[in-house]
Write a protein that holds these residues in place. Structure first.
Motif, PDB file in Angstrom:
ATOM      1  N   HIS A 119      -1.872  -4.664  -9.142  1.00 13.64           N
ATOM      2  CA  HIS A 119      -2.965  -5.071 -10.029  1.00 13.64           C
ATOM      3  C   HIS A 119      -4.022  -5.864  -9.258  1.00 13.64           C
ATOM      4  O   HIS A 119      -5.225  -5.629  -9.408  1.00 13.64           O
ATOM      5  N   ILE A 120      -3.574  -6.781  -8.420  1.00 15.67           N
ATOM      6  CA  ILE A 120      -4.509  -7.604  -7.637  1.00 15.67           C
ATOM      7  C   ILE A 120      -5.291  -6.736  -6.653  1.00 15.67           C
ATOM      8  O   ILE A 120      -6.518  -6.863  -6.523  1.00 15.67           O
ATOM      9  N   LEU A 121      -4.598  -5.839  -5.950  1.00 19.18           N
ATOM     10  CA  LEU A 121      -5.267  -4.981  -4.972  1.00 19.18           C
ATOM     11  C   LEU A 121      -6.258  -4.034  -5.646  1.00 19.18           C
ATOM     12  O   LEU A 121      -7.393  -3.852  -5.176  1.00 19.18           O
ATOM     13  N   ALA A 122      -5.828  -3.422  -6.746  1.00 21.90           N
ATOM     14  CA  ALA A 122      -6.697  -2.473  -7.444  1.00 21.90           C
ATOM     15  C   ALA A 122      -7.952  -3.159  -7.967  1.00 21.90           C
ATOM     16  O   ALA A 122      -9.059  -2.608  -7.874  1.00 21.90           O
ATOM     17  N   ASN A 123      -7.813  -4.367  -8.518  1.00 23.67           N
ATOM     18  CA  ASN A 123      -8.976  -5.098  -9.033  1.00 23.67           C
ATOM     19  C   ASN A 123      -9.959  -5.464  -7.931  1.00 23.67           C
ATOM     20  O   ASN A 123     -11.153  -5.673  -8.193  1.00 23.67           O
ATOM     21  N   ALA A 124      -9.450  -5.545  -6.691  1.00 20.44           N
ATOM     22  CA  ALA A 124     -10.322  -5.863  -5.555  1.00 20.44           C
ATOM     23  C   ALA A 124     -10.945  -4.604  -4.946  1.00 20.44           C
ATOM     24  O   ALA A 124     -11.668  -4.688  -3.947  1.00 20.44           O
ATOM     25  N   MET A 209       0.453 -10.843  11.859  1.00 22.75           N
ATOM     26  CA  MET A 209       0.862 -12.243  11.916  1.00 22.75           C
ATOM     27  C   MET A 209      -0.396 -13.060  11.640  1.00 22.75           C
ATOM     28  O   MET A 209      -1.368 -12.987  12.407  1.00 22.75           O
ATOM     29  N   GLY A 210      -0.392 -13.799  10.523  1.00 22.18           N
ATOM     30  CA  GLY A 210      -1.613 -14.495  10.140  1.00 22.18           C
ATOM     31  C   GLY A 210      -2.707 -13.482   9.850  1.00 22.18           C
ATOM     32  O   GLY A 210      -2.526 -12.564   9.051  1.00 22.18           O
ATOM     33  N   ASN A 211      -3.844 -13.615  10.507  1.00 24.38           N
ATOM     34  CA  ASN A 211      -4.954 -12.671  10.303  1.00 24.38           C
ATOM     35  C   ASN A 211      -5.110 -11.713  11.481  1.00 24.38           C
ATOM     36  O   ASN A 211      -6.203 -11.206  11.743  1.00 24.38           O
ATOM     37  N   SER A 250      -5.757  -3.354   6.308  1.00 23.02           N
ATOM     38  CA  SER A 250      -4.655  -4.325   6.349  1.00 23.02           C
ATOM     39  C   SER A 250      -5.167  -5.743   6.138  1.00 23.02           C
ATOM     40  O   SER A 250      -4.624  -6.508   5.328  1.00 23.02           O
ATOM     41  N   LEU A 251      -6.215  -6.093   6.853  1.00 22.34           N
ATOM     42  CA  LEU A 251      -6.774  -7.441   6.741  1.00 22.34           C
ATOM     43  C   LEU A 251      -7.373  -7.674   5.362  1.00 22.34           C
ATOM     44  O   LEU A 251      -7.306  -8.788   4.825  1.00 22.34           O
ATOM     45  N   SER A 252      -7.931  -6.627   4.757  1.00 23.88           N
ATOM     46  CA  SER A 252      -8.461  -6.748   3.392  1.00 23.88           C
ATOM     47  C   SER A 252      -7.337  -7.058   2.414  1.00 23.88           C
ATOM     48  O   SER A 252      -7.493  -7.867   1.495  1.00 23.88           O
ATOM     49  N   CYS A 253      -6.182  -6.423   2.608  1.00 24.62           N
ATOM     50  CA  CYS A 253      -5.023  -6.693   1.758  1.00 24.62           C
ATOM     51  C   CYS A 253      -4.575  -8.147   1.888  1.00 24.62           C
ATOM     52  O   CYS A 253      -4.299  -8.821   0.891  1.00 24.62           O
ATOM     53  N   LEU A 254      -4.505  -8.637   3.129  1.00 26.64           N
ATOM     54  CA  LEU A 254      -4.058 -10.010   3.351  1.00 26.64           C
ATOM     55  C   LEU A 254      -5.007 -11.010   2.710  1.00 26.64           C
ATOM     56  O   LEU A 254      -4.570 -11.993   2.095  1.00 26.64           O
ATOM     57  N   ARG A 255      -6.310 -10.766   2.845  1.00 28.23           N
ATOM     58  CA  ARG A 255      -7.295 -11.666   2.226  1.00 28.23           C
ATOM     59  C   ARG A 255      -7.174 -11.625   0.708  1.00 28.23           C
ATOM     60  O   ARG A 255      -7.202 -12.673   0.044  1.00 28.23           O
ATOM     61  N   THR A 256      -7.041 -10.435   0.153  1.00 27.77           N
ATOM     62  CA  THR A 256      -6.989 -10.282  -1.295  1.00 27.77           C
ATOM     63  C   THR A 256      -5.754 -10.949  -1.886  1.00 27.77           C
ATOM     64  O   THR A 256      -5.805 -11.544  -2.970  1.00 27.77           O
ATOM     65  N   LEU A 257      -4.639 -10.868  -1.183  1.00 25.05           N
ATOM     66  CA  LEU A 257      -3.383 -11.444  -1.669  1.00 25.05           C
ATOM     67  C   LEU A 257      -3.160 -12.879  -1.189  1.00 25.05           C
ATOM     68  O   LEU A 257      -2.109 -13.462  -1.444  1.00 25.05           O
ATOM     69  N   TRP A 261      -0.829 -16.875   6.113  1.00 20.23           N
ATOM     70  CA  TRP A 261       0.106 -17.480   7.069  1.00 20.23           C
ATOM     71  C   TRP A 261       1.304 -16.560   7.280  1.00 20.23           C
ATOM     72  O   TRP A 261       1.824 -15.965   6.343  1.00 20.23           O
ATOM     73  N   GLY A 262       1.736 -16.449   8.520  1.00 22.41           N
ATOM     74  CA  GLY A 262       2.987 -15.786   8.820  1.00 22.41           C
ATOM     75  C   GLY A 262       2.918 -14.274   8.879  1.00 22.41           C
ATOM     76  O   GLY A 262       1.851 -13.669   8.834  1.00 22.41           O
ATOM     77  N   PRO A 263       4.087 -13.644   8.988  1.00 22.73           N
ATOM     78  CA  PRO A 263       4.155 -12.197   9.167  1.00 22.73           C
ATOM     79  C   PRO A 263       3.998 -11.434   7.856  1.00 22.73           C
ATOM     80  O   PRO A 263       4.341 -11.931   6.784  1.00 22.73           O
ATOM     81  N   ALA A 264       3.499 -10.220   7.962  1.00 22.75           N
ATOM     82  CA  ALA A 264       3.414  -9.310   6.823  1.00 22.75           C
ATOM     83  C   ALA A 264       3.516  -7.880   7.351  1.00 22.75           C
ATOM     84  O   ALA A 264       3.262  -7.611   8.535  1.00 22.75           O
TER      85      ALA A 264
END
Length: 413
Positions: A119-124, A209-211, A250-257, A261-264
């Motif tokens: 829901h969060i990703l789709a709204n972004a 890892m992070g950004n 990938s970075l857009s997902c991390l910012r949106t969510l 910090w840390g691994p993803a």
């Protein structure tokens, strides 16, 4: 001066020993907190400091960590989990309670719920498969009709492809819905099912890892309707433009969510409309992925994660660029494993980094369509994709096993 300690909540068959080794290398004393330490063989084999505690109870974990603080300087906390990812929220709350570096608990909680994450990703405006949430049989049927068959049916919370299945027709839809809602699947909370569009195309995964995007790999799967990884390769064979597109997404997902910090680990399918985000996992990937990234890039994600936890600067720069691949050994039937052999011969092939069997003779084999179906793996690495592929195949061809049928489909469920 008190010993500097790293707290590990629960364990992990693949990554757990690597965290123990990396902690020792960094001069830290690893302490594992687990509801059942005996389930992790490496803790017993290496006499690792392990404490039995209810890891589903945040207050109990806080009390145990507070007790440990009287004899140790706790400098970092992280954890592992199997099919239930809520433990990552608990770990994030532990870090927050003890004022240690760690992710945002609210961000981890939102990410671990696949429906909320979608829901969060789709709204972004981030491309994701069409999806619906269902809690009853009728809801699943309506959602599948709206999206259109085939659809993926999966638990809204979970990992390791447990309970995930492609439903290509109404019979498969009814069968798997009955399995999930009829007691076949182990739920730790009220059943919630994600019904989603089957995004078809090559699979890719980005590890961050992070950004910073550290690596992008690709994987092949066993035959549908389940999603069991058979082979994984780093780096994925991508053009520069394709790599940049996946890295930016990938970075857009991390910012949106708000995963700052840390691994993803972000999973994609490259469909006719371009890359589509299947899932964002707010953690280090499991199994052999950290080893593959280390072999391919010279970056030890586990060591760098620990350094991040204890406030030391990470070094995520690649030292070289090789190709590393793993072949998972997945049986094609249920039954009793009579024998498995060829490991030492396969390990002797030049370019093979690891051969590991998870099972021994006389072990029952019960496939469930998730990551636990694998009975072993073989890892190879070399400077080129073609050479790595040839090395891996040569080693895998030396391995064999025999399974005698004897487990029924009812036992399988």
């Amino acid at each position: 001066m008190a010993t500097r300690a790293l707290i590990l909540v629960e364990g992990h068959r693949a990554n757990g020993p690597l965290y123990i080794q990396a902690a020792h290398h960094l001069g830290l004393h690893p302490i594992t907190l687990s509801a059942d330490p005996a389930q992790y063989d490496y803790l017993m084999a290496e006499s690792i400091d392990a404490v039995r505690v209810d890891t589903g109870n945040l207050d109990a974990l806080i009390r145990e960590c507070t007790r440990r603080k009287t004899t140790h300087d706790i400098v970092g906390i992280t954890g592992f989990t199997g099919l239930e990812e809520s433990l990552y929220v608990t770990v994030a709350n532990l870090c927050r309670h003890f004022d240690l570096p760690g992710p945002s608990p609210s961000s981890i909680e939102a990410c671990c719920d696949k429906f909320t994450q979608r829901h969060i990703l789709a709204n972004a405006g981030i491309p994701v498969p069409a999806y619906r949430l269902a809690t009853e049989v009728a809801d699943v049927e309506i959602a599948a009709a709206e999206i259109g068959l085939p659809v993926i049916i999966k638990p809204a919370v979970g990992s390791g492809s447990s309970g995930v299945r492609l439903c290509r027709n109404l019979d498969e839809l009814a069968e798997h819905t009955a399995y999930l809602l009829g007691g076949g699947h182990s739920w730790t909370s009220a059943p919630r099912i994600l019904v989603e569009e089957f995004a078809q195309g090559p699979y890719y995964s980005a590890d961050t890892m992070g950004n910073k995007v550290v690596a992008i790999g690709t994987a092949n799967f066993m035959s549908l309707p389940n999603f069991v990884v058979s082979k994984c390769i780093f780096p994925a064979p991508l053009s520069d433009d394709e790599y940049e597109r996946l890295a930016e997404l990938s970075l857009s997902c991390l910012r949106t969510l708000s995963l700052y910090w840390g691994p993803a680990n972000i999973e994609f399918r490259w469909t006719k409309r371009g890359p589509v985000v299947i899932e964002v996992n707010p953690r280090l990937p499991g199994w052999t992925t950290p080893r593959l990234i280390h072999l391919a890039y010279g970056v030890d994600l586990i060591t760098e994660h620990i350094k991040l936890m204890i406030g030391t600067e990470c070094d995520l720069r690649p030292r070289y660029l090789h190709t590393a691949a793993v072949q998972n050994l997945v049986p094609d039937r249920d039954g009793i494993l009579d024998w498995i052999d060829g490991g030492s011969q396969a390990a002797a092939v030049p370019g093979i980094s690891e051969v590991k069997f998870y099972v021994k003779a006389n072990t029952p084999i019960v496939r469930r369509g998730d990551y636990l179906d694998s009975i072993g793996h073989v890892i190879a690495a070399s400077p080129t994709h073609t050479r790595t592929d040839a090395i891996l195949q040569r080693a895998v061809d030396l391995i064999g096993w025999s399974i005698t049928s004897g487990i029924t489909s009812d036992e399988r469920k």
